[in-house]
Every structure is written in structure tokens, then in C-alpha cells.
Design an enzyme around this catalytic site. Structure first.
Site, PDB file in Angstrom:
ATOM      1  N   HIS A  86       0.759  -1.163   0.017  1.00 47.69           N
ATOM      2  CA  HIS A  86      -0.116   0.047   0.027  1.00 47.69           C
ATOM      3  C   HIS A  86       0.774   1.128   0.193  1.00 47.69           C
ATOM      4  O   HIS A  86       1.907   1.299   0.608  1.00 47.69           O
ATOM      5  CB  HIS A  86      -0.908  -0.124   1.196  1.00 47.69           C
ATOM      6  CG  HIS A  86      -2.163   1.006   1.197  1.00 47.69           C
ATOM      7  ND1 HIS A  86      -2.044   2.236   1.505  1.00 47.69           N
ATOM      8  CD2 HIS A  86      -3.379   0.699   0.605  1.00 47.69           C
ATOM      9  CE1 HIS A  86      -3.233   2.677   1.313  1.00 47.69           C
ATOM     10  NE2 HIS A  86      -4.072   1.809   0.511  1.00 47.69           N
ATOM     11  N   ASP A  99      -8.069  -5.440   0.251  1.00 48.45           N
ATOM     12  CA  ASP A  99      -8.447  -6.305  -0.851  1.00 48.45           C
ATOM     13  C   ASP A  99      -8.125  -7.524  -0.730  1.00 48.45           C
ATOM     14  O   ASP A  99      -8.584  -8.390  -1.765  1.00 48.45           O
ATOM     15  CB  ASP A  99      -7.999  -5.537  -2.239  1.00 48.45           C
ATOM     16  CG  ASP A  99      -8.739  -4.407  -2.584  1.00 48.45           C
ATOM     17  OD1 ASP A  99     -10.023  -4.199  -2.016  1.00 48.45           O
ATOM     18  OD2 ASP A  99      -8.236  -3.373  -3.182  1.00 48.45           O
TER      19      ASP A  99
HETATM   20  N1  ACO Z   1       3.962  -7.563  -4.738  1.00 52.52           N
HETATM   21  C1  ACO Z   1       5.517  -7.756  -4.983  1.00 52.52           C
HETATM   22  N2  ACO Z   1       6.247  -6.497  -4.708  1.00 52.52           N
HETATM   23  C2  ACO Z   1       5.591  -5.510  -4.589  1.00 52.52           C
HETATM   24  C3  ACO Z   1       4.395  -5.211  -4.423  1.00 52.52           C
HETATM   25  C4  ACO Z   1       3.563  -6.537  -4.608  1.00 52.52           C
HETATM   26  N3  ACO Z   1       2.100  -6.348  -4.078  1.00 52.52           N
HETATM   27  N4  ACO Z   1       4.098  -3.758  -4.155  1.00 52.52           N
HETATM   28  C5  ACO Z   1       5.065  -3.404  -4.116  1.00 52.52           C
HETATM   29  N5  ACO Z   1       6.099  -4.192  -4.479  1.00 52.52           N
HETATM   30  C6  ACO Z   1       7.617  -3.931  -4.415  1.00 52.52           C
HETATM   31  C7  ACO Z   1       7.795  -3.171  -5.570  1.00 52.52           C
HETATM   32  O1  ACO Z   1       8.339  -3.993  -6.643  1.00 52.52           O
HETATM   33  C8  ACO Z   1       8.983  -2.374  -5.214  1.00 52.52           C
HETATM   34  O2  ACO Z   1      10.080  -2.941  -5.038  1.00 52.52           O
HETATM   35  P1  ACO Z   1      11.711  -2.467  -5.272  1.00 52.52           P
HETATM   36  O3  ACO Z   1      11.894  -1.443  -4.531  1.00 52.52           O
HETATM   37  O4  ACO Z   1      12.518  -3.577  -5.388  1.00 52.52           O
HETATM   38  O5  ACO Z   1      11.630  -1.916  -6.691  1.00 52.52           O
HETATM   39  C9  ACO Z   1       8.528  -2.061  -3.718  1.00 52.52           C
HETATM   40  O6  ACO Z   1       7.935  -3.122  -3.332  1.00 52.52           O
HETATM   41  C10 ACO Z   1       7.941  -0.718  -3.516  1.00 52.52           C
HETATM   42  O7  ACO Z   1       6.915  -0.576  -4.689  1.00 52.52           O
HETATM   43  P2  ACO Z   1       6.155   0.623  -5.238  1.00 52.52           P
HETATM   44  O8  ACO Z   1       5.685   0.077  -6.478  1.00 52.52           O
HETATM   45  O9  ACO Z   1       7.236   1.663  -5.273  1.00 52.52           O
HETATM   46  O10 ACO Z   1       5.030   0.871  -4.201  1.00 52.52           O
HETATM   47  P3  ACO Z   1       3.762   1.915  -4.240  1.00 52.52           P
HETATM   48  O11 ACO Z   1       3.586   2.619  -3.020  1.00 52.52           O
HETATM   49  O12 ACO Z   1       4.197   2.732  -5.672  1.00 52.52           O
HETATM   50  O13 ACO Z   1       2.793   1.057  -4.631  1.00 52.52           O
HETATM   51  C11 ACO Z   1       0.872  -0.256  -4.525  1.00 52.52           C
HETATM   52  C12 ACO Z   1       1.283   0.624  -3.933  1.00 52.52           C
HETATM   53  C13 ACO Z   1       0.414   0.067  -6.016  1.00 52.52           C
HETATM   54  C14 ACO Z   1      -0.517  -0.808  -3.765  1.00 52.52           C
HETATM   55  C15 ACO Z   1       1.642  -1.695  -4.674  1.00 52.52           C
HETATM   56  O14 ACO Z   1       2.129  -2.219  -3.338  1.00 52.52           O
HETATM   57  C16 ACO Z   1       0.931  -2.625  -5.366  1.00 52.52           C
HETATM   58  O15 ACO Z   1       1.059  -2.821  -6.812  1.00 52.52           O
HETATM   59  N6  ACO Z   1       0.213  -3.747  -4.896  1.00 52.52           N
HETATM   60  C17 ACO Z   1      -0.580  -4.858  -5.553  1.00 52.52           C
HETATM   61  C18 ACO Z   1      -1.842  -4.015  -6.004  1.00 52.52           C
HETATM   62  C19 ACO Z   1      -2.901  -3.979  -4.978  1.00 52.52           C
HETATM   63  O16 ACO Z   1      -3.219  -4.781  -4.147  1.00 52.52           O
HETATM   64  N7  ACO Z   1      -3.546  -2.782  -4.994  1.00 52.52           N
HETATM   65  C20 ACO Z   1      -4.436  -2.380  -3.878  1.00 52.52           C
HETATM   66  C21 ACO Z   1      -4.006  -1.003  -3.044  1.00 52.52           C
HETATM   67  S1  ACO Z   1      -5.265  -0.960  -1.808  1.00 52.52           S
HETATM   68  C22 ACO Z   1      -6.672   0.044  -2.638  1.00 52.52           C
HETATM   69  O17 ACO Z   1      -6.172   0.625  -3.616  1.00 52.52           O
HETATM   70  C23 ACO Z   1      -7.754  -0.241  -2.254  1.00 52.52           C
END
Ligand code: ACO
Length: 470
Positions: free
Chosen positions: A337, A393
Site C-alpha cells: 500500500h 483487498d
Molecule cells: N508484490 C510484490 N512486490 C511489490 C508489491 C506487491 N504487491 N507491491 C510493491 N512491491 C515492491 C515493488 O516492486 C518495489 O520493489 P523495489 O523497491 O525492489 O523496486 C517496492 O515494493 C515498492 O513498490 P512501489 O511500487 O514503489 O510502491 P507503491 O507505493 O508505488 O505501490 C501499490 C503501492 C500500487 C498498492 C503496490 O503495493 C501494488 O501494486 N500492490 C498490488 C496491487 C494492490 O493490491 N492494490 C490495492 C491497493 S489498496 C487499494 O487501492 C484499495
């Protein structure tokens, strides 16, 4: 639908009302510009009791090397560290896993409140008194019907249309049925539009469901509660009166409360950005629905189930986790998140709720995969070091499936609930005197000035008749 005889619009809570609305100076920050050796002092401001500290980005414009220069701005793709507004609606502490609406902890609201009570609270800043609540429920119940043309409009969609596309279009279409809604500075118009949107979203959502299933539309039953009526419009067949399963009613009421608002997330930001152009609220909320549809936002609940289906068996979980870590399996949907860097407080409530629902309908066949995924991720350094925990979720999809909702309908349920938050945020934006049309800056990285030199043989080529047939 045309009747606008509602209670007079109660005065909405002023944007930035006490205690957290005022931005109080708490100090200053000295910045030395190495290009000029000049030192600038910018104010540090804080918003309320637990408010974040910030500087006003516009102060940076004083920092320049020559008087006619533009001055400095900040570069912040994806708004990682930029506050776009002051808000008194929702408080999140992502490190501690705290979520409160208007100061009330989400755990208490989920346990004790009703969804419409929360919708009132989000909008007005206080819990409704009995009389206010009764009128609010009456008004919303009175406006649940939609114009018959909406049915014709929905019938134009293919049987396999995604319900979020249908919902987004029908919410936008409502704008054309209520042209007076564009008078957004008239409190009466704002009030009736807010009531109409809250009232009609469940009807539109249920109609989308019935269309996909090829079932006749079921009209609202205004003797039922908000959630019961929604379930009736979704599931009623030939019975004269629909009696919903009380466990499902309670579960949906709680899930609606948990999803009602979440401060400046992607879809709320979309509603505020579009609303800042002073368009009518139906169009602004349609923008929110579009943003919510994306798999990184509200669409994640649908993706969680698709991911679990792909994994297929608990024994495949370790291999799947390795694929995610190796960058091959995509992301672990339902994890991570932007704001929460600990367990999402809503996910805890949803997990407990899932147990209650499964007691009633039997264990979901994929719960074991979900539990194993969660356990593996919570003990794996890749996820731990990146502070990736289950979000709201992760378990909602399993609950929705056990209630027999189709997978691509999950995000629609989210949209119905989030409409309460979008509307509160939209009205707060309109009443905030500091807000203007949202218009970010850019850092231009393209070509400098260059003369036009056409690469075409002819400026206005005439199309040969045969060309179309090729
Ligand atoms: N699975 C694996 N790796 C992940 C995940 C994940 N779900 N989420 C983040 N990471 C990793 C990224 O690859 C990144 O790694 P790195 O530093 O080696 O490059 C690091 O964690 C940080 O990720 P970001 O993309 O910079 O985090 P951001 O805050 O931009 O993204 C988000 C947040 C979009 C929710 C992300 O965690 C994600 O895509 N999760 C899966 C989708 C999801 O469940 N969305 C629902 C969110 S809740 C809602 O909207 C109601």
C-alpha cells in the site's frame, strides 16, 4: 426521480474545521542556494493535532538566480510526498496502521455504525442525531429509482461488458438527467445531487449485474434498508419480498463502512481533480469510478481472486512467491500500500469478517491458499523489508465470492461504498477557499525550438477511392 422535496440542506462542515483544519506555523526552514549564496527562510506549517508538517510549495518560487526567472518548484511524480489539500475527513497513520473517519476509529465504526450513518459523518463531520439520521435515510430511500431510459441505455451493452465500464458510463450519464446539478455553488443543488448519487449507485450497480446475468431489472424496494434493498435488486427472483441472509447484510454493511473513504487515494484524487474544474458531481464521481477500476487500485480485489485461481493449490504457493520475487509472476495482488507500511487496519477486520461469513456458508475452497500466501509473505525478507502487508483487498474477494458475486463485480461493490467518501471530499474541495482548478506543473525534457520541415509528399493528399478498399 424528479422530486427534489428533500429536507433543507444542513450546513456542511466547513472545510478545514477544527481541530485539524488550521495550518499553524511551527517553525521555519532555512535553505541556502549554492548558486547565489543567498539564504531563504520558508515556513514550516502543521495541520492540527496529528497533522503532518509541510512547507508551502509556492514559497520555493522565491528561490531564483535572477528576478525574471520562474523560481524553484518541486518534482514529485505520483505525488509521493505532496499534500494537495487540507482535509478534516479521514486520518491515516500508515506506520502505526491507524484509520479514522472524522476522528472515530474504523474498528468502532465497523462494529457499531451503519453505512448511511458513516456517509453522513463523512460529509458533515459529526455523527447524525436521530432526527437528522431519519431524514437522511428517508431522503436517500426516496431517490433510489432511476429514469427508465437508463434501462434502455444499459441494454446497449454487450452481455460480457465489464460492470465497471457500465457503472462508469451510467453514473456519467446521470449528469444529463439532472442538468441543474451543474449549479454546484447552490447548497440545495449540492445536497440533492449528493442524495441522488448515494441513492442511485446501488440501483445502477444492481442493474449492471442483472444485465450481465441476462435477468430482468428489479426495482428498488423502499421498505428495505440500504444494504437489504441492494441485495434485493441483485438477487430477487419470483418471490414477492426478498429476505436477505442477515449474515450477508451485516458483512456488506461492514465492508461498505471499511471502503467508504481513504483520504487522497487515486480515485479520490481523480474526483477532486475533475471536480476542481467545477463540473457537476455526476461527472466528477464517474471519474472516480474510472480510477477505481484500475488493477493497482480498486480492481485489485478482482485480481486477488484471479491470482489465487492461477496458483490453484496451496502446494504451489512457495513457487509463486519465488516468481513474484524474481519479477516473473507480477505482483502479489492484495499486498502493499502506498500509505500503510504495516498491517492495513481494514484487512484485520475483513479477515475476522471472513471467518464469520464462512461459518455460515462453509469454508471457501481457496482460503487455504490465501492463508498460506499471507503466511509466506509475512515471513519472507523480500516482503518484510519492503513493508508489504495484506491490504483491504486481500480477503474481500473471498467474502464476495462466498456471497455469490461474480469476480468482475467486486470493484463495483467498492465503488458503491466509496461514493460516500468521494462526495464528502468533493464538497470539502468546493468549500475550501484555497482550492483552484487542479493544474500541476511539468519539467519539460523534450526538444528545444526547431523549424517545421514536413516529411509528407503533399500537404492535403486526396484519398484515392481504391485506397479504402485495400
Ligand atoms: N508484490 C510484490 N512486490 C511489490 C508489491 C506487491 N504487491 N507491491 C510493491 N512491491 C515492491 C515493488 O516492486 C518495489 O520493489 P523495489 O523497491 O525492489 O523496486 C517496492 O515494493 C515498492 O513498490 P512501489 O511500487 O514503489 O510502491 P507503491 O507505493 O508505488 O505501490 C501499490 C503501492 C500500487 C498498492 C503496490 O503495493 C501494488 O501494486 N500492490 C498490488 C496491487 C494492490 O493490491 N492494490 C490495492 C491497493 S489498496 C487499494 O487501492 C484499495
Amino acid at each position: 426521480m424528479g422530486n427534489t422535496q428533500t429536507a433543507p440542506a444542513p450546513a456542511p462542515a466547513a472545510a478545514g474545521s477544527a481541530p485539524s483544519g488550521e495550518l499553524k506555523p511551527t517553525g521555519s526552514l532555512d535553505i541556502k542556494d549554492s548558486r547565489t549564496d543567498k539564504t531563504y527562510s520558508v515556513q514550516i506549517v502543521q495541520g492540527g493535532v496529528e497533522g503532518d508538517t509541510a512547507t508551502r510549495a509556492m514559497d520555493l518560487r522565491q528561490i531564483k538566480t535572477a528576478p525574471d526567472e520562474f523560481g524553484l518548484m518541486t518534482y514529485d511524480p505520483a505525488f509521493m510526498n505532496t499534500a494537495s489539500c487540507k482535509s478534516a475527513i479521514t486520518f491515516i497513520d500508515g506506520d502505526k496502521g491507524i484509520l479514522r473517519y472524522r476522528g472515530y476509529p474504523i474498528e468502532q465504526l465497523a462494529e457499531k455504525a451503519t453505512f448511511l450513518e458513516v456517509a453522513w459523518l463523512l460529509r458533515h463531520g459529526e455523527l447524525p442525531a436521530q432526527g437528522e439520521y431519519d431524514q437522511w435515510v428517508r431522503d436517500i430511500t426516496f431517490h433510489t429509482y432511476v429514469h427508465e431510459n437508463i434501462k434502455t441505455f444499459l441494454q446497449g451493452f454487450r452481455y460480457d461488458a465489464h460492470p465497471m465500464s457500465m457503472l462508469c458510463s451510467t453514473v456519467a450519464a446521470l449528469s444529463s438527467f439532472y442538468p441543474e446539478a451543474k449549479n454546484i455553488h447552490d447548497p440545495e443543488q449540492r445536497n440533492i445531487s449528493i442524495i441522488r448519487l448515494l441513492a442511485k449507485l446501488p440501483t445502477l450497480a444492481a442493474f449492471c449485474y442483472r444485465h450481465i446475468k441476462g435477468l430482468p431489472f428489479i426495482y428498488p424496494d423502499n421498505d428495505l434498508s440500504y444494504v437489504e434493498n441492494f441485495l434485493s435488486m441483485v438477487a430477487r427472483m419470483s418471490e414477492p419480498k426478498y429476505e436477505a441472509n442477515p449474515v450477508f447484510v451485516k458483512a456488506l454493511e461492514i465492508l461498505f463502512i471499511l471502503h467508504a473513504d481513504h483520504e487522497q487515494n487515486c480515485s479520490t484524487n481523480a474526483v477532486r481533480a475533475v471536480g476542481s474544474s467545477q463540473v457537476d458531481p455526476f461527472s466528477a464521481i464517474a471519474a472516480g469510478v474510472a480510477a477505481l477500476y484500475g488493477p493497482l487500485h480498486g480492481g485489485a480485489n478482482e485480481q486477488v481472486l484471479r491470482m489465487i485461481n492461477e496458483i490453484g493449490h496451496p502446494k504451489n504457493v512457495p513457487a509463486f512467491i519465488d516468481e513474484v520475487k524474481g519479477g516473473k509472476g507480477g505482483r502479489l495482488m492484495g499486498f502493499g500500500h502506498r500509505v500503510y507500511k504495516s498491517y492495513d487496519p481494514r484487512a484485520k477486520i475483513v479477515k475476522a469478517l471472513a471467518d464469520e461469513v464462512f461459518k455460515q456458508v462453509g469454508m471457501d475452497k481457496d482460503l487455504e491458499i490465501a492463508l498460506k500466501l499471507e503466511d509466506a509473505a509475512l515471513h519472507d525478507d523480500y516482503f518484510v523489508s519492503r513493508k508489504l502487508y495484506p491490504n483491504v483487498d486481500f480477503y474481500t474477494g473471498l467474502i464476495y465470492r462466498s456471497m455469490a458475486f461474480p469476480t468482475d463485480f467486486f470493484t463495483v461493490l467498492f465503488a458503491v461504498a466509496r461514493t460516500a467518501g468521494w462526495l464528502a471530499q468533493w464538497e470539502e474541495l468546493l468549500l475550501d477557499k484555497e482550492q483552484k482548478i487542479a493544474r500541476p506543473r511539468q519539467i519539460y525534457v523534450g526538444y528545444g525550438d526547431r523549424p517545421y520541415q514536413s516529411k509528407l509528399a503533399q500537404r492535403f493528399p486526396t484519398l484515392k477511392k481504391d485506397a479504402l478498399r485495400k
